[in-house]
Design an enzyme around this catalytic site. Sequence first.
Site, mmCIF file in Angstrom:
data_model
loop_
_atom_site.group_PDB
_atom_site.id
_atom_site.type_symbol
_atom_site.label_atom_id
_atom_site.label_comp_id
_atom_site.label_asym_id
_atom_site.label_seq_id
_atom_site.Cartn_x
_atom_site.Cartn_y
_atom_site.Cartn_z
ATOM 1 C CB ILE A 119 -0.974 -0.020 1.187
ATOM 2 C CG1 ILE A 119 -1.989 -1.149 1.003
ATOM 3 C CG2 ILE A 119 -1.681 1.324 1.335
ATOM 4 C CD1 ILE A 119 -2.901 -1.377 2.191
ATOM 5 C CE1 TYR A 146 8.824 6.678 2.251
ATOM 6 C CE2 TYR A 146 10.475 7.410 3.830
ATOM 7 C CZ TYR A 146 9.147 7.253 3.461
ATOM 8 O OH TYR A 146 8.148 7.679 4.306
#
Length: 287
Positions: A224, A259
């Site tokens: 998600i 990230y």
Amino acid sequence: VKGNTRRRTFSSFRKDEPVISTNSGKEEMIAHSVNVARKASIPSVSSNISNRTPVTPTPLHPAEPSDLRFNRLRPSIEKSDCKYTRYFGRYVAREAIMDEEYWIAAWLRAEDHYEDQSGDRYVESFKRKFASQEFHALKKRCGRQVGEKYTCFVAVKNDDVTRTVVNSVVGTVDLCVRHPLHGETYPAEPGNTPFYSRIYQPDQPKFGYLTNVCVAKYARRQGIASNMLLLAIDAARLDGAESIYIHVHKDNLPARRLYDHVGFKMVDMDGARQSSDLCLLSFNSMH
């Protein structure tokens, strides 16, 4: 960006990702702090919570009314009329379009902000007040598109089950696209932008800045967070941003791995002042 983009990426567990708490709607009334209607319950995004009676917090500022109805049924994806959409697994990421979605985004942030204070007897009151203030601030930011474009993205369940809007949202992330401010080389850390520098440089390339990456606890490890980030990156690119930035705590290794997996790289600040707790990451949208 529109269309059935089914690109799956792994979303690492983030220790600071919040979760909507549920206790069958039996929280005590705290109207004195956030002007919540009597017998209001905290909205839940848990999939096993049934639809409830309308609960509409009274706005903290009368000049900023809302259209919150926590029993509102979610619209179909086809009727959402979203500019940015990304499908993945049993979810779809898109921009927030309803007040209830902004409210859950604000509530996720409140949970995150007070995560380490779960034992405080007044923490639920603090979270409600935080969420109410963030709800109004978020709507104001997304509605004011002068000098910068601010978008709140949400991840919602994509199935055939009849659900309320608040029981559909499982994650959120914010994107701001703008030109650099006068004297600005990189985005300042949240809350550290000098007031006197609020002058944009329209001759400089636009950039995107991401904040408030949150995923409900029960919905983690399903890609998600990474898919919301990828949608926000695509949206920033379409809005003319050449680079996208995000700040992350240096000791938050799970978030940094997330990230890094998406494609963010550490920024070499070349001696520029930077907090000892945060580091700046960038994504080059031109590649």
